[in-house]
Motif scaffolding. Sequence first.
Motif, PDB file in Angstrom:
ATOM      1  N   MET A  59      46.922  41.564  29.830  1.00 51.75           N
ATOM      2  CA  MET A  59      46.584  43.020  30.315  1.00 51.75           C
ATOM      3  C   MET A  59      47.186  43.415  31.484  1.00 51.75           C
ATOM      4  O   MET A  59      47.444  42.666  32.469  1.00 51.75           O
ATOM      5  N   TYR A  70      38.025  43.259  37.785  1.00 54.75           N
ATOM      6  CA  TYR A  70      38.073  44.337  38.969  1.00 54.75           C
ATOM      7  C   TYR A  70      37.834  45.593  38.466  1.00 54.75           C
ATOM      8  O   TYR A  70      37.690  46.523  39.386  1.00 54.75           O
ATOM      9  N   ARG A  90      40.198  36.858  26.953  1.00 56.63           N
ATOM     10  CA  ARG A  90      40.259  36.065  28.212  1.00 56.63           C
ATOM     11  C   ARG A  90      39.796  37.063  29.402  1.00 56.63           C
ATOM     12  O   ARG A  90      40.182  38.200  29.191  1.00 56.63           O
ATOM     13  N   VAL A 135      39.788  37.516  33.187  1.00 56.76           N
ATOM     14  CA  VAL A 135      40.484  37.458  34.465  1.00 56.76           C
ATOM     15  C   VAL A 135      39.638  38.598  35.807  1.00 56.76           C
ATOM     16  O   VAL A 135      39.228  39.341  35.397  1.00 56.76           O
ATOM     17  N   LYS A 136      40.328  38.121  36.796  1.00 52.32           N
ATOM     18  CA  LYS A 136      39.714  38.861  37.973  1.00 52.32           C
ATOM     19  C   LYS A 136      40.572  40.100  37.762  1.00 52.32           C
ATOM     20  O   LYS A 136      40.162  41.299  38.167  1.00 52.32           O
ATOM     21  N   GLY A 137      41.880  40.000  37.557  1.00 50.33           N
ATOM     22  CA  GLY A 137      42.876  41.122  37.815  1.00 50.33           C
ATOM     23  C   GLY A 137      43.877  40.794  38.707  1.00 50.33           C
ATOM     24  O   GLY A 137      43.441  40.540  39.755  1.00 50.33           O
ATOM     25  N   TYR A 176      46.760  43.181  39.666  1.00 56.81           N
ATOM     26  CA  TYR A 176      47.742  44.251  40.004  1.00 56.81           C
ATOM     27  C   TYR A 176      47.155  44.973  41.268  1.00 56.81           C
ATOM     28  O   TYR A 176      45.861  45.062  41.341  1.00 56.81           O
ATOM     29  N   ALA A 203      39.176  32.484  32.428  1.00 58.35           N
ATOM     30  CA  ALA A 203      40.637  32.231  33.124  1.00 58.35           C
ATOM     31  C   ALA A 203      40.596  32.402  34.461  1.00 58.35           C
ATOM     32  O   ALA A 203      40.658  33.561  34.928  1.00 58.35           O
ATOM     33  N   HIS A 222      40.698  30.085  38.637  1.00 63.04           N
ATOM     34  CA  HIS A 222      40.613  28.690  39.558  1.00 63.04           C
ATOM     35  C   HIS A 222      39.413  28.819  40.403  1.00 63.04           C
ATOM     36  O   HIS A 222      39.536  27.729  41.306  1.00 63.04           O
ATOM     37  N   ASP A 223      38.601  29.461  39.982  1.00 66.26           N
ATOM     38  CA  ASP A 223      37.307  29.909  41.107  1.00 66.26           C
ATOM     39  C   ASP A 223      36.366  28.609  40.600  1.00 66.26           C
ATOM     40  O   ASP A 223      35.642  28.778  39.781  1.00 66.26           O
ATOM     41  N   MET A 276      43.715  28.114  33.266  1.00 72.58           N
ATOM     42  CA  MET A 276      44.664  28.333  34.539  1.00 72.58           C
ATOM     43  C   MET A 276      46.031  28.363  34.379  1.00 72.58           C
ATOM     44  O   MET A 276      46.514  28.137  33.321  1.00 72.58           O
ATOM     45  N   LEU A 277      46.611  28.719  35.560  1.00 77.08           N
ATOM     46  CA  LEU A 277      47.912  29.047  35.483  1.00 77.08           C
ATOM     47  C   LEU A 277      48.769  27.653  35.910  1.00 77.08           C
ATOM     48  O   LEU A 277      48.179  27.043  36.498  1.00 77.08           O
ATOM     49  N   VAL A 304      48.995  25.681  39.213  1.00 71.68           N
ATOM     50  CA  VAL A 304      47.828  25.736  40.142  1.00 71.68           C
ATOM     51  C   VAL A 304      46.496  24.895  39.781  1.00 71.68           C
ATOM     52  O   VAL A 304      46.219  24.913  38.581  1.00 71.68           O
ATOM     53  N   ARG A 319      51.454  35.706  42.060  1.00 72.29           N
ATOM     54  CA  ARG A 319      50.952  34.506  42.577  1.00 72.29           C
ATOM     55  C   ARG A 319      50.887  34.167  43.942  1.00 72.29           C
ATOM     56  O   ARG A 319      49.950  33.646  44.445  1.00 72.29           O
ATOM     57  N   ARG A 359      46.862  33.996  47.152  1.00 71.39           N
ATOM     58  CA  ARG A 359      46.603  33.054  47.990  1.00 71.39           C
ATOM     59  C   ARG A 359      47.287  33.054  49.330  1.00 71.39           C
ATOM     60  O   ARG A 359      48.561  32.720  49.289  1.00 71.39           O
ATOM     61  N   ASN A 409      50.024  30.404  49.814  1.00 73.09           N
ATOM     62  CA  ASN A 409      51.252  30.281  48.974  1.00 73.09           C
ATOM     63  C   ASN A 409      52.516  31.165  49.681  1.00 73.09           C
ATOM     64  O   ASN A 409      53.612  30.882  49.447  1.00 73.09           O
TER      65      ASN A 409
HETATM   66  P1  FDA Z   1      40.495  33.563  43.382  1.00 72.15           P
HETATM   67  O1  FDA Z   1      41.761  34.408  43.379  1.00 72.15           O
HETATM   68  O2  FDA Z   1      39.138  33.971  43.661  1.00 72.15           O
HETATM   69  O3  FDA Z   1      40.830  32.241  43.705  1.00 72.15           O
HETATM   70  C1  FDA Z   1      40.130  31.151  43.339  1.00 72.15           C
HETATM   71  C2  FDA Z   1      40.464  30.150  44.071  1.00 72.15           C
HETATM   72  O4  FDA Z   1      41.622  29.588  43.343  1.00 72.15           O
HETATM   73  C3  FDA Z   1      40.815  30.105  45.540  1.00 72.15           C
HETATM   74  O5  FDA Z   1      40.550  28.925  46.115  1.00 72.15           O
HETATM   75  C4  FDA Z   1      42.291  30.288  45.507  1.00 72.15           C
HETATM   76  O6  FDA Z   1      42.990  29.867  46.594  1.00 72.15           O
HETATM   77  C5  FDA Z   1      42.735  29.485  44.308  1.00 72.15           C
HETATM   78  N1  FDA Z   1      44.091  30.281  43.667  1.00 72.15           N
HETATM   79  C6  FDA Z   1      43.836  31.615  43.125  1.00 72.15           C
HETATM   80  N2  FDA Z   1      45.222  31.643  42.573  1.00 72.15           N
HETATM   81  C7  FDA Z   1      45.934  30.905  43.030  1.00 72.15           C
HETATM   82  C8  FDA Z   1      47.422  30.521  43.351  1.00 72.15           C
HETATM   83  N3  FDA Z   1      48.454  31.436  42.663  1.00 72.15           N
HETATM   84  N4  FDA Z   1      47.903  29.416  43.774  1.00 72.15           N
HETATM   85  C9  FDA Z   1      47.167  28.601  44.541  1.00 72.15           C
HETATM   86  N5  FDA Z   1      45.682  28.973  44.505  1.00 72.15           N
HETATM   87  C10 FDA Z   1      45.212  29.916  43.867  1.00 72.15           C
HETATM   88  N6  FDA Z   1      45.827  38.977  35.498  1.00 72.15           N
HETATM   89  C11 FDA Z   1      45.804  40.198  35.040  1.00 72.15           C
HETATM   90  O7  FDA Z   1      45.680  41.291  35.595  1.00 72.15           O
HETATM   91  N7  FDA Z   1      46.194  40.133  33.453  1.00 72.15           N
HETATM   92  C12 FDA Z   1      46.487  39.165  32.843  1.00 72.15           C
HETATM   93  O8  FDA Z   1      46.738  39.130  31.586  1.00 72.15           O
HETATM   94  C13 FDA Z   1      46.172  37.941  33.212  1.00 72.15           C
HETATM   95  N8  FDA Z   1      46.248  36.579  32.762  1.00 72.15           N
HETATM   96  C14 FDA Z   1      45.757  35.564  33.297  1.00 72.15           C
HETATM   97  C15 FDA Z   1      45.791  34.312  32.607  1.00 72.15           C
HETATM   98  C16 FDA Z   1      45.445  33.044  33.152  1.00 72.15           C
HETATM   99  C17 FDA Z   1      45.239  31.922  32.335  1.00 72.15           C
HETATM  100  C18 FDA Z   1      44.820  33.176  34.503  1.00 72.15           C
HETATM  101  C19 FDA Z   1      44.324  31.795  35.227  1.00 72.15           C
HETATM  102  C20 FDA Z   1      45.070  34.279  35.182  1.00 72.15           C
HETATM  103  C21 FDA Z   1      45.509  35.395  34.717  1.00 72.15           C
HETATM  104  N9  FDA Z   1      45.518  36.733  35.439  1.00 72.15           N
HETATM  105  C22 FDA Z   1      45.703  37.707  34.788  1.00 72.15           C
HETATM  106  C23 FDA Z   1      45.466  36.571  36.955  1.00 72.15           C
HETATM  107  C24 FDA Z   1      44.008  36.722  37.535  1.00 72.15           C
HETATM  108  O9  FDA Z   1      43.823  38.306  37.090  1.00 72.15           O
HETATM  109  C25 FDA Z   1      43.924  36.307  38.803  1.00 72.15           C
HETATM  110  O10 FDA Z   1      44.957  37.171  39.678  1.00 72.15           O
HETATM  111  C26 FDA Z   1      44.166  34.967  39.143  1.00 72.15           C
HETATM  112  O11 FDA Z   1      43.658  34.089  38.099  1.00 72.15           O
HETATM  113  C27 FDA Z   1      43.521  34.711  40.655  1.00 72.15           C
HETATM  114  O12 FDA Z   1      42.197  34.738  40.570  1.00 72.15           O
HETATM  115  P2  FDA Z   1      41.084  33.562  40.254  1.00 72.15           P
HETATM  116  O13 FDA Z   1      40.204  33.861  39.208  1.00 72.15           O
HETATM  117  O14 FDA Z   1      41.685  32.256  40.349  1.00 72.15           O
HETATM  118  O15 FDA Z   1      40.088  33.725  41.570  1.00 72.15           O
END
Ligand code: FDA
Length: 310
Positions: free
Chosen positions: A136, A168, A187, A189-191, A193, A228, A230-231, A256-257, A260, A292, A296, A299
Amino acid sequence: MIDQIYRKAVLTVSGQKFVEDLVRKQGWGLAQRFVAGEEVDGAIAAVKELQTEGILGNLDLLGEFVASPDKANEFADKVLHLLDAAHAAGVMPYASVKLSAVGQGQTVDGQDLGLINARRIVGKAKEYGGFICLDMEDHPRVDQTLEQFRILAQEFGTQHVGTVLQSYLYRTEEDRNSLDDLHPNLRIVKGAYLEPESVAMPDKADVDASYRKLVYAHMKAGNYVNVATHDENIIEDVKHFALAHGIEKDAYEFQMLYGVRRDLQRELAAAGYRVRAYIPYGRDWYPYFSRRIAERPANVMFILKGMLKG
Ligand code: FDA
């Protein structure tokens, strides 16, 4: 709120041409933390390595919006090549695709080129018993992506195509409800963009609460969920929710990515949870890399230190 300000600042700065030129020139070494290589072989090698630790792969050829139909077709051909290469290497052709990269929004012979190319891609994945997840993108694309997902799901089956919902966006709860009849593999995700407050929640606590709500609703409706994130707090809560509601471990997976929280990926896989890493590769790594960094604050330090070291 601080998280949102940081994210907005990084995404705004990274959109500047001179920043992009600088990072593109000096940043490839650093980007390799998040990107598995510039060619398909590197990505397939990464999947195989993760498999030894019980972690599955989700391959992603990096690329975003292209304005010309030729470029969109060329990109779609490369995705088909990826599916062929994965199949030939004995790796399940599980991949993610951004519809903007294969022509969404461009009309050819009265049809949307994104849908034409997505049909080729999902068709090929089905032939190999694989799966395509339609990533998305930013909010103006959500309606069309969901419409095209519905068409593809009806034509090829939800075991071969899924999509993504972003917690979001205010609209997402309704979007999830509206897809329930398909029993889709989604899937959540939080989002990632930079979105205006008129469409996306500005407060992280609300985004997190919405995330939990979406995952629980999708699980309770009996659908397969890709959690999806890392929370760690959310991951723990999802495990408890599943246990409390008798939802088996094979009804959902954690995603997860690449690069990460590898520790957490391994820990979950060792505990018997299905874990899948999103493995991007390709030459067009800059926009992915910027998002990415925006996720954080640590990063950005990693980048600055790396660039200062030269
Ligand atoms: P949050 O940002 O709250 O972070 C939770 C914890 O993880 C924190 O401790 C943080 O420091 C750590 N963390 C998060 N990102 C990190 C990073 N880059 N490096 C190191 N530590 C990190 N978005 C979208 O808009 N469209 C999509 O199609 C997708 N697809 C997608 C696939 C998969 C498999 C994942 C994991 C994520 C996506 N995303 C995405 C990205 C998603 O929207 C979001 O921006 C990231 O996952 C970061 O948010 P968290 O849910 O990890 O939580």
